[in-house]
Write an enzyme that holds these catalytic residues in place. Structure first.
Site, PDB file in Angstrom:
ATOM      1  N   GLU A 121      11.177   1.193  -6.181  1.00  0.00           N
ATOM      2  CA  GLU A 121      10.842   0.443  -7.398  1.00  0.00           C
ATOM      3  C   GLU A 121      11.610   0.971  -8.612  1.00  0.00           C
ATOM      4  O   GLU A 121      12.061   0.189  -9.457  1.00  0.00           O
ATOM      5  CB  GLU A 121       9.335   0.498  -7.639  1.00  0.00           C
ATOM      6  CG  GLU A 121       8.571  -0.261  -6.557  1.00  0.00           C
ATOM      7  CD  GLU A 121       7.072  -0.237  -6.761  1.00  0.00           C
ATOM      8  OE1 GLU A 121       6.502  -1.323  -6.971  1.00  0.00           O
ATOM      9  OE2 GLU A 121       6.470   0.848  -6.704  1.00  0.00           O
ATOM     10  N   GLU A 141       4.143   0.359   0.729  1.00  0.00           N
ATOM     11  CA  GLU A 141       2.799   0.461   0.154  1.00  0.00           C
ATOM     12  C   GLU A 141       1.713  -0.178   1.012  1.00  0.00           C
ATOM     13  O   GLU A 141       0.603   0.367   1.117  1.00  0.00           O
ATOM     14  CB  GLU A 141       2.782  -0.152  -1.260  1.00  0.00           C
ATOM     15  CG  GLU A 141       3.425   0.727  -2.329  1.00  0.00           C
ATOM     16  CD  GLU A 141       4.945   0.588  -2.419  1.00  0.00           C
ATOM     17  OE1 GLU A 141       5.516   1.144  -3.357  1.00  0.00           O
ATOM     18  OE2 GLU A 141       5.551  -0.070  -1.544  1.00  0.00           O
TER      19      GLU A 141
END
Length: 267
Positions: A121, A141
């Site tokens: 990210e 995630e």
């Protein structure tokens, strides 16, 4: 950005010259994992660059060591965290994402190794990426009972398209630098030893250009993509008009006519 290279616990700041600086995620013993302190340091580092860029014209963001760019959120720190503490920590990470994306100074990500979870990210927040052939990416995630919350569900589909992003985020599967390049997440792939020199060469090419022009063009591209074409064109002209009264605009035209390299001052 702090002129004191040791001003941050988890980052190392290495000015290359007057206009280009390397920012290294510097927790090599933990694969440069993102902990609370690194979040705070990145917020301060990139908010400082936005508030007062001084002579800074390009930032190269990379990881210390040759194993990892950033292995993602520090799960050792998160072990046993209360819901309240987790949420408080995440507010810092949300601000970090905005500080990176909103930084007016161009950021080139030099992905030197694993960029997993929050590390992927952070890479996604850069303006564009160069990667080592050995780099690996993943948004894992959902395999941990969470989901990307550091911009991953927004930056990845904007880079690789909705369907590819859904595949990568919903499976959590890792992908290679070559795949990241083929899908549009990474601009160029290099042998590991050539990664940083290549990123710095690109940074110095950006830094040679008029800094107000570069910042306004970056803003126009980034914000314009979130508008209709007509509104984007209006935004572009607003950004363009900022250049007309500048010394740099006059210097650029004069240098062209005098067949010499322009000396831009950022004013």
């Amino acid at each position: 950005m702090s002129s004191n290279p040791s001003a941050f616990e988890t980052l190392s700041i290495e000015p290359v010259d007057e206009h280009v600086t390397i920012v290294r995620l510097n927790r090599p013993e933990a694969s440069n994992a993102l902990n609370t302190q690194m979040g705070r340091d990145l917020v301060r580092c990139f908010e400082d660059a936005a508030l007062d860029p001084k002579s800074l014209r390009c930032i190269v963001l990379t990881g210390a060591g040759d194993k990892a760019f950033c292995a993602g959120g520090d799960l050792k720190e998160r072990r046993g965290m209360t819901d309240e503490a987790w949420t408080r920590q995440h507010v810092i990470f949300e601000r970090m994402v905005r500080a990176l994306i909103d930084c007016p100074v161009p950021i080139i990500g030099a992905v030197n190794g694993a960029a997993y979870g929050g590390g992927c990210e952070i890479a996604g927040c850069c303006d564009f990426l160069h990667a080592a052939e050995t780099a690996r990416f993943a948004l894992t995630e959902v395999t941990l009972g969470i989901m990307p919350g550091g911009g991953g569900t927004q930056t990845l589909p904007r880079a690789v398209g909705e369907r590819r992003a859904k595949e990568l985020i919903l499976t959590g599967k890792p992908f290679t630098a070559a795949e990241a390049h083929a899908w549009g997440l990474v601009n160029e792939v290099f042998p590991p030893s050539e990664l940083l020199p290549a990123a710095l060469a690109t940074a110095s090419r950006i830094a040679r250009n008029a800094p107000i022009s570069v910042r306004q063009a970056k803003l126009s591209i980034h914000r314009g993509l979130q508008l209709s074409l007509r509104d984007g064109l209006a935004l572009e002209i607003e950004a363009y008009n900022r250049m007309v009264p500048t010394e740099d605009r006059r210097e650029g035209v004069l240098a062209f006519n005098e067949k010499r390299t322009p000396n831009f001052k950022g004013r």
